[in-house]
Design an enzyme around this catalytic site. Structure first.
Site, PDB file in Angstrom:
ATOM      1  CE  LYS A  73      -4.215  -1.898   2.067  1.00 11.27           C
ATOM      2  NZ  LYS A  73      -5.263  -1.759   3.061  1.00 11.27           N
ATOM      3  CG  ASN A  94      -7.531   0.844  -0.958  1.00 10.96           C
ATOM      4  OD1 ASN A  94      -7.671   1.919  -1.532  1.00 10.96           O
ATOM      5  ND2 ASN A  94      -8.550   0.162  -0.477  1.00 10.96           N
ATOM      6  CG  ASP A 109      -8.859   0.330   2.939  1.00 10.39           C
ATOM      7  OD1 ASP A 109      -9.582  -0.486   2.332  1.00 10.39           O
ATOM      8  OD2 ASP A 109      -7.657   0.137   3.156  1.00 10.39           O
ATOM      9  CB  ALA A 136      -8.160  -0.250   9.226  1.00  4.89           C
TER      10      ALA A 136
HETATM   11  P1  NDP Z   1      -2.435  -2.926  11.093  1.00  8.10           P
HETATM   12  O1  NDP Z   1      -1.564  -4.104  11.373  1.00  8.10           O
HETATM   13  O2  NDP Z   1      -1.890  -1.781  10.309  1.00  8.10           O
HETATM   14  O3  NDP Z   1      -2.921  -2.311  12.534  1.00  8.10           O
HETATM   15  C1  NDP Z   1      -3.483  -3.133  13.504  1.00  8.10           C
HETATM   16  C2  NDP Z   1      -3.971  -2.283  14.684  1.00  8.10           C
HETATM   17  O4  NDP Z   1      -4.655  -3.164  15.588  1.00  8.10           O
HETATM   18  C3  NDP Z   1      -2.857  -1.620  15.475  1.00  8.10           C
HETATM   19  O5  NDP Z   1      -3.267  -0.360  15.916  1.00  8.10           O
HETATM   20  C4  NDP Z   1      -2.674  -2.577  16.665  1.00  8.10           C
HETATM   21  O6  NDP Z   1      -2.246  -1.948  17.851  1.00  8.10           O
HETATM   22  C5  NDP Z   1      -4.103  -3.026  16.893  1.00  8.10           C
HETATM   23  N1  NDP Z   1      -4.184  -4.302  17.598  1.00  8.10           N
HETATM   24  C6  NDP Z   1      -4.030  -5.549  17.068  1.00  8.10           C
HETATM   25  N2  NDP Z   1      -4.201  -6.489  18.023  1.00  8.10           N
HETATM   26  C7  NDP Z   1      -4.467  -5.816  19.179  1.00  8.10           C
HETATM   27  C8  NDP Z   1      -4.743  -6.227  20.515  1.00  8.10           C
HETATM   28  N3  NDP Z   1      -4.785  -7.522  20.870  1.00  8.10           N
HETATM   29  N4  NDP Z   1      -4.981  -5.275  21.441  1.00  8.10           N
HETATM   30  C9  NDP Z   1      -4.971  -3.963  21.110  1.00  8.10           C
HETATM   31  N5  NDP Z   1      -4.701  -3.508  19.850  1.00  8.10           N
HETATM   32  C10 NDP Z   1      -4.454  -4.421  18.897  1.00  8.10           C
HETATM   33  O7  NDP Z   1      -3.751  -3.505  10.456  1.00  8.10           O
HETATM   34  P2  NDP Z   1      -4.809  -2.722   9.535  1.00  8.10           P
HETATM   35  O8  NDP Z   1      -5.096  -1.406  10.168  1.00  8.10           O
HETATM   36  O9  NDP Z   1      -4.388  -2.769   8.125  1.00  8.10           O
HETATM   37  O10 NDP Z   1      -6.077  -3.692   9.663  1.00  8.10           O
HETATM   38  C11 NDP Z   1      -6.811  -3.773  10.875  1.00  8.10           C
HETATM   39  C12 NDP Z   1      -8.069  -4.577  10.616  1.00  8.10           C
HETATM   40  O11 NDP Z   1      -8.888  -3.853   9.718  1.00  8.10           O
HETATM   41  C13 NDP Z   1      -7.827  -5.953   9.976  1.00  8.10           C
HETATM   42  O12 NDP Z   1      -8.523  -6.911  10.726  1.00  8.10           O
HETATM   43  C14 NDP Z   1      -8.433  -5.830   8.591  1.00  8.10           C
HETATM   44  O13 NDP Z   1      -9.075  -7.032   8.220  1.00  8.10           O
HETATM   45  C15 NDP Z   1      -9.463  -4.746   8.794  1.00  8.10           C
HETATM   46  N6  NDP Z   1      -9.751  -3.994   7.571  1.00  8.10           N
HETATM   47  C16 NDP Z   1     -11.037  -4.012   7.126  1.00  8.10           C
HETATM   48  C17 NDP Z   1     -11.372  -3.326   5.988  1.00  8.10           C
HETATM   49  C18 NDP Z   1     -12.782  -3.368   5.517  1.00  8.10           C
HETATM   50  O14 NDP Z   1     -13.036  -2.894   4.407  1.00  8.10           O
HETATM   51  N7  NDP Z   1     -13.708  -3.880   6.290  1.00  8.10           N
HETATM   52  C19 NDP Z   1     -10.375  -2.550   5.213  1.00  8.10           C
HETATM   53  C20 NDP Z   1      -9.068  -2.562   5.799  1.00  8.10           C
HETATM   54  C21 NDP Z   1      -8.771  -3.279   6.935  1.00  8.10           C
HETATM   55  P3  NDP Z   1      -0.682  -1.692  18.180  1.00  8.10           P
HETATM   56  O15 NDP Z   1      -0.274  -0.513  17.337  1.00  8.10           O
HETATM   57  O16 NDP Z   1      -0.714  -1.373  19.632  1.00  8.10           O
HETATM   58  O17 NDP Z   1       0.031  -2.963  17.841  1.00  8.10           O
END
Ligand code: NDP
Length: 284
Positions: A73, A94, A109, A136
């Site tokens: 991306k 994206n 997105d 996201a």
């Molecule tokens: P990233 O890896 O970029 O970010 C993940 C985020 O989730 C971080 O802020 C991370 O926190 C947090 N996180 C993950 N696990 C935990 C936990 N156990 N406790 C607290 N915080 C947590 O992922 P994306 O942003 O790209 O994607 C996130 C979700 O969004 C995915 O599940 C994806 O499927 C979904 N998505 C859905 C879309 C849709 O159209 N419906 C489009 C794009 C994404 P930290 O920084 O503290 O690690």
């Protein structure tokens, strides 16, 4: 009516690595079929070191456009001819769209989320809480701020990542933005209008995972949204419904970003029901 003697399909795709489990093809090709378009959407595994060649190939073969997913991306940007407004702010693309002989990077997105929200609530002047600070969260917060949200609270576990998103937003948008380090069950402040899970908590197969949130702080005036597309009915949305909130699921966001992509590529506004049903079938 397609010309029966035209055997040349128009090409679109998703480039990612890994990509085999990405379901976009099901949704986008359902739209092409529904509208009688002889178009294809290919799910293509592209390794990082071959991204440049893949984009050159798409250019050479006259692709109408392609989606980019993990890990491309951000990396795709140097190979494109320009960026849409929000993709420029986010620094992430994206959805690549061929406009004339140029390949332009967009980000659908956050736009998909905004479309889902607008069906329920006008974002102008609204106060928003977003859990997460990854891709996201970035896409959603930028679009909400550009659409006129008054304030955004980013709640994230990793403070460094949270601060990076807050700094990006403060430099680019007028909304009031603050960071909360996520420790224990978060209490949503009164007066908040929209609460969004933009983390991966709840994604299949870990569907029982619980967001650290004091659900008694949710009120029926709030809209609660979850980005998780599979399963769409997450524990958060279940709890929010029980508190009387209106909810938005991740499947509607996924379908809406797909609709915007198909609109960019074909000029047709595709049928949302056909696209959602196709996805529901595979997720079932
Ligand atoms: P990233 O890896 O970029 O970010 C993940 C985020 O989730 C971080 O802020 C991370 O926190 C947090 N996180 C993950 N696990 C935990 C936990 N156990 N406790 C607290 N915080 C947590 O992922 P994306 O942003 O790209 O994607 C996130 C979700 O969004 C995915 O599940 C994806 O499927 C979904 N998505 C859905 C879309 C849709 O159209 N419906 C489009 C794009 C994404 P930290 O920084 O503290 O690690």
């Amino acid at each position: 009516m397609p010309d029966p003697l035209n055997f040349k399909q128009e090409l679109t795709a998703v480039f990612g690595y890994p990509v085999a489990e990405n379901p976009s093809q099901v949704m986008v090709e359902a739209a092409y079929r529904h509208h009688g378009l002889d178009w294809r959407y290919l799910t293509v595994e592209v390794k990082s070191e071959q991204l440049r060649d893949a984009v050159m190939g798409a250019r050479a073969m006259g692709f109408r456009g392609f989606n980019c997913t993990i890990p491309h991306k951000v990396a795709v940007i140097p190979f494109l001819d320009g960026l849409g407004d929000s993709a420029k702010v986010m620094g992430a693309v994206n959805c690549v769209v061929r406009r004339g002989d140029k390949l332009i990077g967009e980000n659908t997105d956050g736009k998909g989320f905004l479309q889902s929200l607008r069906a329920i609530m006008d974002p102008v002047g609204k106060r928003v809480v977003i859990f997460g600070a990854g891709g996201a969260a970035r896409a959603i917060s930028v679009e909400l701020a550009l659409a006129g949200a008054a304030s955004i609270i980013i709640v994230n576990r990793d403070v460094t990542r949270g601060q990076a998103l807050v700094s990006l937003l403060r430099a680019a948008v007028k909304a009031h933005v603050e960071l909360v380090a996520w420790r224990g069950d978060y209490v949503v402040p009164s007066g908040v209008d929209v609460v969004i899970n933009a983390t991966s908590i709840g994604l299949y197969p870990d569907i029982a995972a619980r967001l650290s949130l004091d659900t008694s702080s949710l009120t029926s005036a709030m809209v609660v949204a979850d980005v998780i597309p599979n399963p769409p009915d997450t524990k958060l949305l279940h709890d929010a419904r029980a508190r009387g909130c209106q909810v938005i699921d991740g499947l509607s966001m996924l379908v809406n970003q797909g609709i915007i992509g198909v609109e960019y590529w074909t000029g047709i506004t595709p049928n949302a029901v056909a696209m959602r049903q196709a996805l529901e079938k595979v997720f079932a």
